[in-house]
Scaffold this active site. Sequence first.
Site, PDB file in Angstrom:
ATOM      1  N   CYS A 255       0.839  -1.213   0.000  1.00  0.00           N
ATOM      2  CA  CYS A 255       0.000   0.000   0.000  1.00  0.00           C
ATOM      3  C   CYS A 255       0.873   1.263   0.000  1.00  0.00           C
ATOM      4  O   CYS A 255       1.489   1.565  -0.998  1.00  0.00           O
ATOM      5  CB  CYS A 255      -0.999  -0.010   1.148  1.00  0.00           C
ATOM      6  SG  CYS A 255      -2.285   1.235   0.927  1.00  0.00           S
TER       7      CYS A 255
ATOM      8  N   HIS B 194      -3.751  -4.803  -0.134  1.00  0.00           N
ATOM      9  CA  HIS B 194      -3.363  -5.235   1.207  1.00  0.00           C
ATOM     10  C   HIS B 194      -3.305  -6.759   1.290  1.00  0.00           C
ATOM     11  O   HIS B 194      -4.342  -7.413   1.384  1.00  0.00           O
ATOM     12  CB  HIS B 194      -4.343  -4.684   2.242  1.00  0.00           C
ATOM     13  CG  HIS B 194      -4.152  -3.235   2.498  1.00  0.00           C
ATOM     14  ND1 HIS B 194      -3.253  -2.768   3.428  1.00  0.00           N
ATOM     15  CD2 HIS B 194      -4.696  -2.145   1.920  1.00  0.00           C
ATOM     16  CE1 HIS B 194      -3.268  -1.447   3.425  1.00  0.00           C
ATOM     17  NE2 HIS B 194      -4.130  -1.044   2.518  1.00  0.00           N
TER      18      HIS B 194
ATOM     19  N   GLU C  31      -2.372  -8.510   3.734  1.00  0.00           N
ATOM     20  CA  GLU C  31      -2.762  -8.992   5.055  1.00  0.00           C
ATOM     21  C   GLU C  31      -4.281  -8.956   5.268  1.00  0.00           C
ATOM     22  O   GLU C  31      -4.768  -9.415   6.282  1.00  0.00           O
ATOM     23  CB  GLU C  31      -2.037  -8.169   6.128  1.00  0.00           C
ATOM     24  CG  GLU C  31      -2.540  -6.756   6.329  1.00  0.00           C
ATOM     25  CD  GLU C  31      -2.122  -5.753   5.243  1.00  0.00           C
ATOM     26  OE1 GLU C  31      -1.555  -6.164   4.219  1.00  0.00           O
ATOM     27  OE2 GLU C  31      -2.406  -4.555   5.423  1.00  0.00           O
TER      28      GLU C  31
END
Lengths: 261, 206
Positions: free
Chosen positions: B80, B186, B188
Amino acid sequence: MLAKRIIPCLDVRDGKVTKGVKFAGNADIGDPVAMARYYYEQGADELVFYDITASNERRAIMLEVVSNVAREIFIPFSVGGGLRTLADMRAVLLAGAEKVSIDSGAVRNPRIIAEGARAFGSQCIVLSMQVRKTAVRPGLESGYEVVIDGGRVFTGRDALEWAREGVSLGAGEIVINSIDRDGTKAGYDLEITRLISEAVPVPIVASGGAGAPEHLREAFTAGAADAAIVASIVHYGEYPIPELKRYLKSAGIEVRDAIAL
Amino acid sequence: MIAIVDYRAGNLTSVRRALEFLGHRCEITDDADKIRAARRVILPGVGAAGATMENLRALGLVEVLRRDVAAADKPFLGICIGIQVLLDRSEEDSAACLGVIAGHVTRYPGSIDGRPLKVPQIGWNRVRQTRAHPIFTGVPDNTHFYFVNSYFPVPDDPKVAIAESDYGVNFVAAVASGKVVATQFHLEKSGAAGLKLLDNFCRLEF
């Protein structure tokens, strides 16, 4: 093009999901982590937890739930219920939530939206609003009124104006929860959902009333929603998320194919 | 050990949790020596380019990332804001960035053909793998990943792009150059697919 999101909502009281689910072995105990994992594996695009604990220990209990969920669930999730201060928000975000959802507290103190957006970024701040249809009258030009405190207190505020104000203060997303439709399984209130979606430049989440797959399709088309919150339609196993997604896909709506790797 | 660079932004812990879930040892740190000693370095997070660069500068980490990580050929993953600061400069806050990858960062247009475009982009978007790269091992083309961004990278050399996506405009969603890899989405928060890319990065032998 973004996929339309399906967001199961879990109400948590004293660390347990209040509605049991009647389908998935392990998830049937109302354990928020087990239910979150179940929906994650089913392909939920996001989750929302509302803390409805009344006791004073609420914060500690909920933070433990949030941090346990965050260790196992790798999609975004938001947490709402009783968040009033910047410190409340910070604690929830540090415990692992992607976003905080503020509702009645923001109506009482709109500055919290701006403070939250400045501290954590607009993308973290979800303004959740409860609305009810009402007669159009001066000050309520949209025909929808904001209500707070679980639908009990009418504020006299126009829902569309509140949405605009919330976004100008820094809300990054708006959840429109129709208290007329909540629990009815009669479908989302498409009118107010579209009205707000066309008026503000942030994603809109429809909430309240989903009882059939068509209701999600309508929310994403006629309602112009970017995401839809689901509760009883998925909690009781009537329509598992993969089935909802298959239906939406066949109706030409872009959804995320969750892949197992 | 994998170093997660602490530059005082949000969202560092979610990357740590994902790495721990995958069984990789990692540490969130702003210590230049630990970052130099790490086998791999991750720069994750949400935030603004200006504030991110200011914090990296104040912590003395700009040269560490340029010289001891990127130029030293240490495996690096940006996520990001971690992809955006790799370029020369960002329109956001008119920030001068790391310059590891030549190019700039620009904002999504507010409207497309007169129709308003909601910015930031928040949600799941399809990612097309435009160039084969081992970071994608085991992940099908056109898989959805989770994005939260108002800006996107525009590298000078289109060959550094390894993936693209569409949001009003066609944009570069991931880049790779040497042992530097970075994604706009992202990892995660992108479910099993995101975890797979993270795991691939942690195991990559370039």
